[in-house]
Design an enzyme around this catalytic site. Structure first.
Site, PDB file in Angstrom:
ATOM      1  N   MET A  52      46.281  96.186 -13.506  1.00 39.21           N
ATOM      2  CA  MET A  52      47.373  96.719 -12.713  1.00 39.21           C
ATOM      3  C   MET A  52      48.079  97.847 -13.443  1.00 39.21           C
ATOM      4  O   MET A  52      48.441  98.857 -12.855  1.00 39.21           O
ATOM      5  CB  MET A  52      48.354  95.591 -12.377  1.00 39.21           C
ATOM      6  CG  MET A  52      49.314  95.949 -11.272  1.00 39.21           C
ATOM      7  SD  MET A  52      48.509  96.679  -9.845  1.00 39.21           S
ATOM      8  CE  MET A  52      48.163  95.235  -8.877  1.00 39.21           C
ATOM      9  N   ASP A 100      41.022  89.278 -11.813  1.00 39.19           N
ATOM     10  CA  ASP A 100      41.250  90.015 -13.060  1.00 39.19           C
ATOM     11  C   ASP A 100      39.974  90.689 -13.503  1.00 39.19           C
ATOM     12  O   ASP A 100      39.944  91.858 -13.842  1.00 39.19           O
ATOM     13  CB  ASP A 100      41.643  89.044 -14.182  1.00 39.19           C
ATOM     14  CG  ASP A 100      43.094  88.670 -14.090  1.00 39.19           C
ATOM     15  OD1 ASP A 100      43.854  89.469 -13.524  1.00 39.19           O
ATOM     16  OD2 ASP A 100      43.442  87.587 -14.579  1.00 39.19           O
TER      17      ASP A 100
END
Lengths: 513, 466
Positions: free
Chosen positions: A435, A299
């Site tokens: 994303m 992340d």
């Protein structure tokens, strides 16, 4: 004169009132015109205080202007003494009384002869210091007053506590997440086997202040308030202090190591052993706090090299800059603070962690800097949050001045190991999620908002023809502003007045080169 | 409380240790009302901090107001006031191009005796933008009185109008120069003759109201064949009403006594003293009074009022017999108390910052008759109240509702006393027949909240001994 409609730090008397009303059973009397008691509203609303704010005004009106306050201030102090029996009454000057130049010290002297409470005059000059400096001074003044009083009465106890102990200095009302930070600090100190001797001013009693020297050392979590007191205690009693803000994993560890060092000055004598916290730091860093793991996770990888801007008070802006740069790999385009009085310290702290340093208390300068830097996220005060709204840039609030939503009911410390988790969440949630970011780029965005024309620059000498406008509207919202500005910049540099699709492409090409 | 009905209203005056907003807060609603204005508050960081916090989100909307923040050099006269103000006003003119700049004098400008009134005409001539000076400071005034000082200052600048008895009105242009310190001059033009309405006497209403509320009141008067010839303030400064001998004026808010005085004494207008159009009873009395002065017979007013009351039935059921305590901070208190008494509430105390018994005479008389008709005791009216004493009295009286400032609201709630934040009455739409519902919506909100939380058993939320 200065044209302004926003300020980062409030006037001096606010700082004094924040310190005074953080102590228990201390009453502040403002020498001020009607309506200057707005502090009561802020405390009652922002902190959602259940108790009446112990601040009243000795009202300066026309009569006072004509004849001087005469008996009024003394009467008000005497009345408050009878009504509420405070331990201490703090007479607080305001901008108005600064100019009136009445002898407030004389009122204080007179009042102290007739009231059971102690009475002092807050020693702050409205035109020289701001809210934060005034808070720092007032805290030192109150502590000094009670230490000296105890010394006169001969009940100053200078022996250290049996177990390691600490005073936490500078937690006070209307401070940014101060209540949560205080709880987290106490927990951290408990983990370290250190007792909290006193927390001042929040929740403290002034008649306990003479017990301050019993602690082994002092901890000053925030630079803005508490340093003067810590220095005074060091000078007076040789008490050492730790002023490294335990914010972020690295600095929390640094802070703990400094605490260790302070304790080991006494521990071999008083405890017959040396204290070592290294294994605690390691355990917390790697397994208890999630932030270290987060910075390794994929992340956080997506945040690498993203641009951010940081602005706030010196403590928070410096710490957050270091966290973003060192612990998360984010590029800090600009770090700034409005604490001009502490500018040198700030520069020294952040100079290797950001491209640019901005020290100003002018919000338009900050706004222009953000517009210029075009970061992916801002970490600032409520003002920066609003700048971000206008420029379509997300903002995480990391410092005062703040609104009611920053006085959360839930547990949200910024300090200590739980603080690192909270900050990681805040940072991560402020950027467009990784994303989502890619998908938007691939599929050309999911919003159909009209062309934004929001920008802080006001020169609108360029026109977009209809083709280029519709082309612009196809560009995903979160980069549209940037494309628009780049194109306009290109057009201006090349002396082009009307922007066509061709110009847009040319601008894009030029920026790639 | 004894049931005995006291014969007259009693007035008391306490220490003046009460919480209220600084009168400079009036810029918040006035800059929105007067669309082409710019308000420059000449004061210190303290003033700025108050505005910034009290006005919250408005700050971020590029408001048409700003601080001229005085620094040490200004206080000690090392800097030249005139040059400093000129620098700022030139910049304001360049950035915003307002039709008028309104300087708000503060405590500091009073104390250092900065001659704003003296500098304004000179600077006005130099930069060619009208400058109006209002001294809305905390030394002299409370909260809404700020608007009063601004409107009084603007009343001086309204164009002059001469009315010949029974004939059409004619505006006389006093000064051909557009930017001068004499009244805002307009080219000689005729006011639209109001042939359809029966009144030929010009009527100007004063008091800042949101545009919709102003037009609602206008249409109420229109249905009585009265046309309003102007408002002070108008939506734009350049549309300021014409004033002069023979113009009738009537206030819509209870805190406008300076404006009323200025209109009467300086502009020779005729003041219609009426209760204020707050609540259906007040609105009817207000219209009736205007009609009677203008010699018009009212039509269907009683029915109109009756209809409004019927629509309020649900609210009235909630508050009938309940008691209320006004701590006092915005001067709307007398009118609101009178309306709530008519609604069936019992008012223990009306705190009020300042009581102009002449300007509010009709309202006070109306309050008295309302108490008599409703058979409730006359409330005590406490001027310049002392909040500490009031809280002691409230502890004893345990009112069902306290109308109070935010400084006391949360602490009182924690002690089980319902509160309504008084400032909301200043910002909400409370005038006229249509908005009576909004007043009761505000008043009943804490009571309705209680009905929802009733049986939870946590009304008292402070520890013993606090």
């Amino acid at each position: 004169m200065k044209l302004a409609y926003w300020m980062y730090a409030g006037p001096a008397h606010i700082g004094t009132l924040r310190v005074a009303s953080s102590f228990r059973n201390v009453h502040a009397i403002m020498h001020a015109p009607l309506g200057d008691d707005y502090f009561n509203v802020m405390r009652s609303m922002l902190e959602r205080e259940r108790d009446f704010t112990p601040v009243t005004a000795s009202v300066v009106d026309r009569h006072v202007l004509a004849r001087g306050s005469q008996e009024k201030v003394v009467d008000n102090m005497a009345r408050k003494d009878k009504q509420e029996h405070p331990d201490l009454i703090v007479l607080t000057p305001t901008c108005t009384s600064s100019i009136l130049q009445e002898d407030l010290q004389n009122f204080v002297d007179r009042a102290s002869t007739i009231s059971d409470s102690d009475v002092i005059l807050a020693d702050v000059n409205h035109y020289r210091v701001n809210e934060l400096q005034a808070a720092d001074r007032t805290l030192e003044q109150v502590v000094r007053y009670y230490i000296e009083k105890a010394r006169r009465q001969g009940n100053l106890n200078l022996s250290l506590t049996d177990k390691p102990s600490v005073n936490i200095i500078g937690i006070f009302t209307l401070g940014f997440h101060n209540q949560h930070d205080c709880r987290e600090l106490k927990r951290l100190l408990q983990d370290l086997g250190i007792e909290t001797n006193q927390v001042i001013p929040e929740g403290g009693f002034v008649d306990q202040l003479h017990q301050l020297p019993k602690a082994w050392f002092n901890l000053v979590p925030y630079r803005e308030t508490g340093l003067m007191t810590a220095m005074y205690l060091e000078e007076e009693f040789g008490m050492s202090y730790v002023s490294t803000t335990p914010m972020g994993i690295v600095d929390t560890a640094n802070c703990i190591r400094q605490i260790q060092e302070r304790l080991n000055a006494w521990a071999p004598v008083l405890l017959n052993k040396k204290i070592n916290y290294e294994s605690y730091i390691d355990e917390q860093t790697r397994f208890v706090s999630q932030a270290a793991w987060f910075s390794r996770s994929i992340d956080c990888q997506n945040l690498t090299g993203k641009k951010a801007v940081v602005f706030g008070d010196a403590t928070h802006a410096a710490s957050i800059t270091k966290i973003l740069a060192c612990e998360m790999g984010i590029r800090v385009s600009c770090a700034g603070t409005y604490c001009k009085h502490d500018g040198e310290w700030f520069k020294e702290q952040v100079q290797n962690f950001c491209d640019e340093i901005l020290i100003t208390d002018d919000h338009t300068e900050v706004g222009d800097m953000i517009a210029r830097a075009e970061p992916s996220a801002i970490f600032g005060t409520q003002m920066e949050r609003h700048i971000g709204k206008r420029l379509d840039i997300p903002c995480g609030v990391i410092s005062s001045p703040v609104h009611i939503q920053n006085f959360t009911l839930g547990y949200r410390p910024f300090l200590g190991y739980e603080g690192t988790n909270q900050i990681a969440d805040l940072v991560y949630n402020s950027f467009t999620l990784g994303m989502e970011d890619h998908l938007l780029e691939i599929f050309g965005g999911h919003d159909t908002k009209e062309v934004i024309t929001k920008s802080l620059s006001t020169d609108m000498d360029l026109t977009w023809n209809s083709d280029s406008q519709s082309e612009l509207s196809k560009i995903p919202g979160f980069v549209r502003g940037r494309v628009k500005r780049n194109t306009e910049k290109f057009a201006r540099q090349n002396g082009i007045a009307e922007i066509t699709i061709e110009i847009m492409y040319a601008a894009k090409e030029a920026s790639k080169a | 409380m004894s049931i005995k009905i006291s014969e007259t209203l009693t007035f008391e005056c306490e220490t003046g240790n009460y919480h209220t907003f600084c009168p400079i807060s009036c810029v918040a609603w006035l800059y929105q009302k007067i669309e082409d204005s710019f308000f420059l508050v000449v004061g210190t960081k303290t003033c700025g901090y108050f505005l910034q916090n009290a006005l919250g989100v408005m700050i971020f909307a590029e408001p048409r107001y700003a601080m001229a923040e005085l620094e040490e050099g200004d206080i000690s006269a090392q800097l030249n006031d005139y040059q400093e103000l000129k620098r700022l006003c030139v910049r304001i003119k360049k950035d915003r191009n307002p039709s008028v700049i309104i300087w708000i004098g503060t405590c500091t400008t009073e104390i250092i005796k900065m001659d704003l009134e003296g500098m304004a005409p000179e600077l006005e001539a130099e930069i060619q933008v009208p400058i109006v000076v209002a001294r809305a400071n905390g030394l002299d005034y409370a909260f809404t009185q700020g608007e009063d000082t601004v409107l009084a200052a603007m009343a001086h600048r309204c164009p002059e109008c001469k009315v010949r008895a029974g004939e059409e009105q004619e505006i006389q242009s006093e000064s051909p120069q557009k930017f001068s310190f004499t009244p805002l001059g307009e080219a000689t033009e005729k006011i639209k003759s109001t042939t359809k309405s029966r009144n030929t006497k010009p009527l100007v209403l004063f008091g800042s109201l949101p545009a919709t509320v102003a037009s609602q009141l206008g249409s109420e008067l229109k249905s009585q064949s009265i046309s309003v010839s102007g408002w002070l303030p108008a939506q734009r400064y350049t549309d300021s009403p014409t004033l002069g001998d023979g113009v009738y004026v009537c206030g819509v808010n209870p805190f406008l006594s300076r404006t009323a005085t200025t209109l009467m004494r300086r502009r020779k207008c005729k003041l219609i003293g009426a209760p204020f159009p707050i609540g259906p009873d007040g609105t009817r009395a207000w219209i009736e009074r205007i009609c009677s002065v203008l010699g018009i017979e009212t039509q269907g007013l009683k029915e109109r009022e009756q209809k409004i009351w019927e629509n309020l039935k649900n609210y009235l059921d909630l508050i009938r017999g309940k008691s209320v305590f006004f701590m006092g901070d915005n001067l709307l208190e007398i009118s609101l108390a009178r309306f709530l008494i008519r609604c069936g509430m019992i008012v223990y105390e009306i705190g009020i910052p300042y009581m102009d018994k002449r300007y509010q005479a009709a309202e006070l008389a109306f309050l008295q008759t309302t108490c008599e008709e409703m058979c409730v005791p006359m409330p005590r009216i406490v001027e310049k109240p002392d909040n500490y004493n009031q809280i002691q009295r409230m502890r004893e009286l345990q009112p069902d509702l306290a109308i109070t400032g935010m400084a006391h609201a949360n602490p009182l709630e924690a002690r089980g006393i319902n509160t309504k934040w008084s400032v909301e009455f200043t910002f909400a739409q409370i005038h006229g027949f249509i908005n009576a519902k909004d007043v009761l919506e505000l008043v009943t909100r804490p009571l309705r909240r209680n009905n929802n939380l009733e049986n939870l058993g946590w009304t008292d939320l402070v520890r013993e001994g606090n």
